[in-house]
Design an enzyme around this catalytic site. Sequence first.
Site, mmCIF file in Angstrom:
data_model
loop_
_atom_site.group_PDB
_atom_site.id
_atom_site.type_symbol
_atom_site.label_atom_id
_atom_site.label_comp_id
_atom_site.label_asym_id
_atom_site.label_seq_id
_atom_site.Cartn_x
_atom_site.Cartn_y
_atom_site.Cartn_z
ATOM 1 N N HIS A 64 1.091 -7.249 7.764
ATOM 2 C CA HIS A 64 -0.401 -7.380 7.659
ATOM 3 C C HIS A 64 -1.000 -7.015 6.456
ATOM 4 O O HIS A 64 -0.531 -6.185 5.567
ATOM 5 C CB HIS A 64 -0.700 -6.103 9.055
ATOM 6 N N ASP B 141 0.935 -8.871 17.392
ATOM 7 C CA ASP B 141 1.265 -10.037 18.080
ATOM 8 C C ASP B 141 2.970 -10.136 18.156
ATOM 9 O O ASP B 141 3.152 -11.052 18.866
ATOM 10 C CB ASP B 141 0.970 -11.439 16.802
HETATM 11 N N1 CMC Z 1 8.002 -12.492 6.832
HETATM 12 C C1 CMC Z 1 8.528 -12.469 5.365
HETATM 13 N N2 CMC Z 1 7.806 -11.970 4.318
HETATM 14 C C2 CMC Z 1 6.483 -11.787 4.500
HETATM 15 C C3 CMC Z 1 5.933 -11.556 5.658
HETATM 16 C C4 CMC Z 1 6.775 -12.038 6.826
HETATM 17 N N3 CMC Z 1 6.037 -12.000 8.064
HETATM 18 N N4 CMC Z 1 4.735 -11.250 5.557
HETATM 19 C C5 CMC Z 1 4.424 -10.892 4.197
HETATM 20 N N5 CMC Z 1 5.753 -11.280 3.454
HETATM 21 C C6 CMC Z 1 6.071 -10.979 2.086
HETATM 22 C C7 CMC Z 1 5.408 -12.304 1.453
HETATM 23 O O1 CMC Z 1 6.304 -13.276 1.174
HETATM 24 C C8 CMC Z 1 5.184 -11.563 -0.113
HETATM 25 O O2 CMC Z 1 6.127 -11.551 -0.744
HETATM 26 P P1 CMC Z 1 6.183 -11.431 -2.415
HETATM 27 O O3 CMC Z 1 5.398 -10.437 -2.830
HETATM 28 O O4 CMC Z 1 7.318 -11.332 -3.062
HETATM 29 O O5 CMC Z 1 5.393 -12.881 -2.821
HETATM 30 C C9 CMC Z 1 4.553 -9.881 0.563
HETATM 31 O O6 CMC Z 1 5.234 -9.903 1.700
HETATM 32 C C10 CMC Z 1 3.104 -9.830 0.614
HETATM 33 O O7 CMC Z 1 2.649 -10.825 1.484
HETATM 34 P P2 CMC Z 1 1.123 -11.596 1.506
HETATM 35 O O8 CMC Z 1 1.385 -12.876 2.150
HETATM 36 O O9 CMC Z 1 0.649 -11.567 0.045
HETATM 37 O O10 CMC Z 1 0.382 -10.656 2.387
HETATM 38 P P3 CMC Z 1 -1.190 -10.670 3.122
HETATM 39 O O11 CMC Z 1 -1.697 -9.496 3.137
HETATM 40 O O12 CMC Z 1 -1.736 -12.088 2.221
HETATM 41 O O13 CMC Z 1 -0.588 -11.475 4.455
HETATM 42 C C11 CMC Z 1 -0.193 -11.726 6.585
HETATM 43 C C12 CMC Z 1 -0.545 -10.743 5.718
HETATM 44 C C13 CMC Z 1 -0.410 -11.070 7.952
HETATM 45 C C14 CMC Z 1 -0.742 -13.126 6.742
HETATM 46 C C15 CMC Z 1 1.534 -12.101 6.407
HETATM 47 O O14 CMC Z 1 1.910 -10.798 6.544
HETATM 48 C C16 CMC Z 1 2.032 -12.998 7.360
HETATM 49 O O15 CMC Z 1 1.947 -14.289 7.302
HETATM 50 N N6 CMC Z 1 2.479 -12.534 8.620
HETATM 51 C C17 CMC Z 1 2.926 -13.309 9.602
HETATM 52 C C18 CMC Z 1 1.924 -14.002 10.389
HETATM 53 C C19 CMC Z 1 1.496 -12.703 11.613
HETATM 54 O O16 CMC Z 1 2.236 -12.109 12.252
HETATM 55 N N7 CMC Z 1 0.125 -12.830 11.484
HETATM 56 C C20 CMC Z 1 -0.471 -11.763 12.423
HETATM 57 C C21 CMC Z 1 -1.458 -10.999 11.788
HETATM 58 S S1 CMC Z 1 -1.882 -9.554 12.938
HETATM 59 C C22 CMC Z 1 -3.113 -10.207 14.014
HETATM 60 C C23 CMC Z 1 -4.134 -10.618 13.305
HETATM 61 O O17 CMC Z 1 -4.728 -10.246 12.302
HETATM 62 O O18 CMC Z 1 -4.694 -11.839 13.523
#
Ligand code: CMC
Length: 428
Positions: free
Chosen positions: A306, A363
């Site tokens: 998140h 989720d």
């Molecule tokens: N699985 C594997 N690696 C992950 C995941 C994951 N679910 N989420 C983040 N990472 C890694 C990512 O690859 C990155 O690694 P690095 O620093 O080595 O490049 C690091 O963790 C930080 O990720 P980010 O994408 O820069 O973080 P963000 O804050 O931009 O993204 C997020 C947050 C929710 C989009 C992301 O965690 C994700 O895609 N999660 C899966 C989708 C999900 O479950 N979304 C629901 C969110 S809660 C409900 C809502 O808000 O609607």
Amino acid sequence: MSNETAKMSLGGKDYEFPVLKATTGPDVIDIRKLYAQTNNFTLDPGFTSTASCESNLTFIDGGEGVLLHGGYPIGQLAEHSSFMETSYLLLNGTLPSKNELKEFKTTITNHTMLHEQLAKFFSGFRRDAHPMAIMCGVVGALSAFYHDSTDINDPEHRRISSHRLIAKMPTIAAMAYKYSIGQPFVYPDNTLSYPGNFLRMTFGVPAEEYEVDPVIERAMDRIFILHADHEQNASTSTVRLAGSSGANPFACIAAGIACLWGPAHGGANEAALNMLREIGTVDRIPEYIARAKDKNDPFRLMGFGHRVYKNYDPRATVMQKTADEVLSKLGVTDPIFDVARELEQIALNDPYFVEKKLYPNVDFYSGIILSAIGFPTEMFTVLFALARTVGWVAQWNEMISDPGQKIGRPRQLYTGPAQRDYIPIDKR
Ligand code: CMC
């Protein structure tokens, strides 16, 4: 405001900016005069360090895993409150008295029906259309039907359109579902609770009596509470930005629904369940954990991680408990629940997830519950949109009633060519 200031040096000059105090959580550096004073912008594409507004509705402490609405912890609201009461809290800032709650419920109940002509909109869609596509279209179309509540400068219009949106979302969501399976629409029954009415409109048929199961009704209500609002997330910011131009509330909420649909946001519940089904058995988990960690593989563990929570999402805790209750009440022994639990344990102990502070989010378990209740995966994000409508509406109202409200107009770091002369096509 505090006496504290933030000092900045740029181009040999010193600048000072006020620091605004938060009730709780990070204070903010007020840079509204930065451009006028320095001729510079700030750059923060994903809003990772930028507050887009001032709000008194919802507070999140991502490090501690805390979520408060009007100061009340989400766990307490999920345990003791109802979605109607939480909605009142978000719209009014205080918990209602008995009479206020009764009156609010009656008002919402009185708006549950859709203009009959709106039913014809549904038949314009393909039967296999995603219900989010239908919802986006139909909610946007509400502004073509309810002209008497689209004057955003009139607080009474804002109040009525807010109530209409909250009341009509379950009807629209259920109709989108009924349309996709070719069953007749079921009209609202105003003797039922908000979740009970929704369950009947979704799973009932005109030919038979529908009895609302109190355990499922409570679980549904709890799921709605858990999704009611979440501070300035992507879809809420979309609603605020759309609304900042003076667009009508129905159009703004349709914009929020469009944003919510993405798999990184509300679409994750659908993606999470699809992922659990694809994994299928506990022995295949290591393969998926390895893929999630592989930089060259775009796969992510859906329902994990998140932007704000760097700890267990407090909504996921309640969701897991609710999943337990619903599955045992329905006598469902879904193997994907075992896969989910095991996957959670493995990920929580894996250094990659630990170091990056990736925990289950709201989720991760919601899909399991919704699937056990009988919703197809395409409906999951629709339910999220239904519940989040109150948050969108509350945030939109807060923005419009702010006397200092301005159209949202971000700036950019321009990296394209500087001015140059046009070259006729035969000379290029
Ligand atoms: N699985 C594997 N690696 C992950 C995941 C994951 N679910 N989420 C983040 N990472 C890694 C990512 O690859 C990155 O690694 P690095 O620093 O080595 O490049 C690091 O963790 C930080 O990720 P980010 O994408 O820069 O973080 P963000 O804050 O931009 O993204 C997020 C947050 C929710 C989009 C992301 O965690 C994700 O895609 N999660 C899966 C989708 C999900 O479950 N979304 C629901 C969110 S809660 C409900 C809502 O808000 O609607």
